[in-house]
Design an enzyme around this catalytic site. Structure first.
Site, mmCIF file in Angstrom:
data_model
loop_
_atom_site.group_PDB
_atom_site.id
_atom_site.type_symbol
_atom_site.label_atom_id
_atom_site.label_comp_id
_atom_site.label_asym_id
_atom_site.label_seq_id
_atom_site.Cartn_x
_atom_site.Cartn_y
_atom_site.Cartn_z
ATOM 1 C CE LYS A 54 -4.556 -1.369 0.766
ATOM 2 N NZ LYS A 54 -4.491 -2.675 1.405
ATOM 3 C CB SER A 79 -9.409 0.023 10.379
ATOM 4 O OG SER A 79 -9.807 -0.993 9.496
ATOM 5 C CG ASN A 81 -1.578 -3.213 5.833
ATOM 6 O OD1 ASN A 81 -1.124 -3.071 6.965
ATOM 7 N ND2 ASN A 81 -1.710 -4.410 5.268
ATOM 8 C CE1 TYR A 116 5.972 4.511 9.901
ATOM 9 C CE2 TYR A 116 3.789 3.512 9.910
ATOM 10 C CZ TYR A 116 5.166 3.394 9.804
ATOM 11 O OH TYR A 116 5.726 2.163 9.596
ATOM 12 C CG ASP A 173 3.252 -20.196 -18.313
ATOM 13 O OD1 ASP A 173 3.229 -19.897 -19.523
ATOM 14 O OD2 ASP A 173 4.197 -20.823 -17.782
ATOM 15 N N GLY A 180 -8.968 -7.297 -2.434
ATOM 16 C CA GLY A 180 -9.909 -6.677 -1.493
ATOM 17 C C GLY A 180 -10.815 -5.785 -2.319
ATOM 18 N N GLY A 181 -10.450 -4.500 -2.418
ATOM 19 C CA GLY A 181 -11.208 -3.576 -3.252
ATOM 20 C C GLY A 181 -10.712 -3.526 -4.681
ATOM 21 C CD GLU A 205 -13.742 -12.065 -3.921
ATOM 22 O OE1 GLU A 205 -13.650 -10.854 -3.654
ATOM 23 O OE2 GLU A 205 -14.657 -12.523 -4.611
ATOM 24 N N GLY A 209 -16.097 -13.598 1.627
ATOM 25 C CA GLY A 209 -16.372 -12.297 1.008
ATOM 26 C C GLY A 209 -16.136 -12.360 -0.479
ATOM 27 C CG ASP A 211 -16.996 -8.244 -2.683
ATOM 28 O OD1 ASP A 211 -16.312 -8.876 -1.858
ATOM 29 O OD2 ASP A 211 -16.600 -7.202 -3.236
ATOM 30 C CB SER A 305 -0.740 -8.328 -0.523
ATOM 31 O OG SER A 305 -1.431 -9.111 0.433
#
Ligand SMILES: *Cc1c(COP(=O)(O)O)cnc(C)c1O
Length: 320
Positions: A54, A79, A81, A116, A173, A180-181, A205, A209, A211, A305
């Site tokens: 991210k 909330s 990364n 941060y 290949d 996620g989104g 996913e 979830g 979707d 990720s």
């Protein structure tokens, strides 16, 4: 909507993050190659700054702010990364950051975000809507909103990880990407289509979830309630307008895996590759293992990720 990002935008993003983001290693494992009969290449974004890919999208977006935007600051809602990625990027660039987080976000994540230099605004996730709060703050204080995935500069930045992978290992290949989104998947697809046109691109996913899978198969964005899964980075309720358009055009399929398969992945990464990977970061590996029969003899990329999981949770997941 602005125009969809292209691979040219990924190239421009690479130049902006160069020397700031890590060029993360691509690791391999004899054990997993023997198990699957394929040759797997892991792009290790768990070793990225702040522990996840991210940082790429956040830094790419913020480094394009003009003077007025820099002075006024950035606002986002997350909330996880993305909050830390915006907080770190804004501190590097000297931009004030406001992060809208739910009151029940883990204390460690709030502390990391504040550490941060981000200003945290708390909301109640059961009675308030984070997108509304983010938009209101943006309007009231002239802040620029950078959402977690559905933004051309975020997508282009996330695409730099796959760009580096193809540059390092050549054409593949198949490529497995956590979903996620869809910022990471759509950005990865831009790079894959440009650098390895015949590569099959799979989003992965959590089963709870699905979707994204339903959206791709039905042709319109499906909304769901927050899914119950250990993959906290993929608890999104819907794809975005930009991400869905790219996914529809460029992605071959979206697969799902169970939480138990993710735990097997965490164990594999820790034991065999000495990598701490958060549950969401194991989505790609889990799907590649499940599909091994079809991948025999192939060269397969897997985007790992992120690695942000505290060790107590890591251990309790392994023992569950
Ligand atoms: C955000 C995140 C994802 C999902 O990325 P999207 O761009 O929302 O699809 C996957 N893994 C980790 C570790 C994340 O932080």
């Amino acid at each position: 909507m602005q125009k969809l990002p292209t691979y040219e935008d990924v190239i421009a993003a690479s130049a902006r993050i160069e020397g700031v983001a890590h060029r993360t290693p691509v690791l391999t494992s004899r054990t997993i190659n023997d198990e699957t009969g394929a040759e797997l290449f892991f792009k290790c974004e768990n070793l990225q700054r702040m522990g996840a890919f991210k940082f790429r999208g956040a830094f790419n977006a913020l480094s394009q702010f003009d003077e007025r935007q820099k002075k006024a600051g950035v606002v986002t809602y997350s909330s996880g990364n993305h909050a830390q990625a915006i907080a770190l990027s804004s501190s590097l660039l000297g931009i004030p950051a406001t992060i809208v987080m739910p009151s029940d976000a883990p204390a460690a994540k709030m502390a990391a975000t504040r550490g941060y230099g981000g200003k945290v605004v708390i909301y109640d996730r059961y009675t308030e809507d984070r997108e509304t709060i983010g938009n209101e703050l943006a309007q009231q204080h002239g802040l620029t909103l950078i959402p977690p995935y559905d933004h051309p500069d975020v997508i282009a930045g996330q695409g730099t990880a796959a760009k580096e992978l193809f540059e390092e290992v050549g054409e593949l290949d198949a490529l497995f990407v956590c979903l996620g989104g869809g910022g990471l998947l759509s950005g990865s697809a831009l790079s894959a289509r440009a650098l390895s046109p015949h590569c099959k691109i799979y989003g992965v996913e959590p089963q709870a979830g699905n979707d994204g899978q339903r959206s791709l198969r039905s042709g319109s964005i499906v909304h769901i309630d927050t899914p119950q899964t250990i993959a906290d980075g993929a608890q999104t309720q819907h794809l975005g307008a930009y991400t869905f358009e790219i996914i529809q055009r460029d992605v071959d399929d979206i697969l799902t895996v169970s939480d138990a398969q993710l735990v097997d992945g965490m164990r594999f990464f820790a034991e065999r590759m000495k990598l701490v990977v958060e549950p969401t970061g194991c989505l790609g590996l889990a799907a590649a293992r499940a599909m091994a029969g079809e991948l025999k003899g192939q060269r397969v990329g897997v985007v790992v990720s992120g690695g942000n999981v505290d060790l107590d949770r890591f251990c309790s997941l392994l023992h569950s």
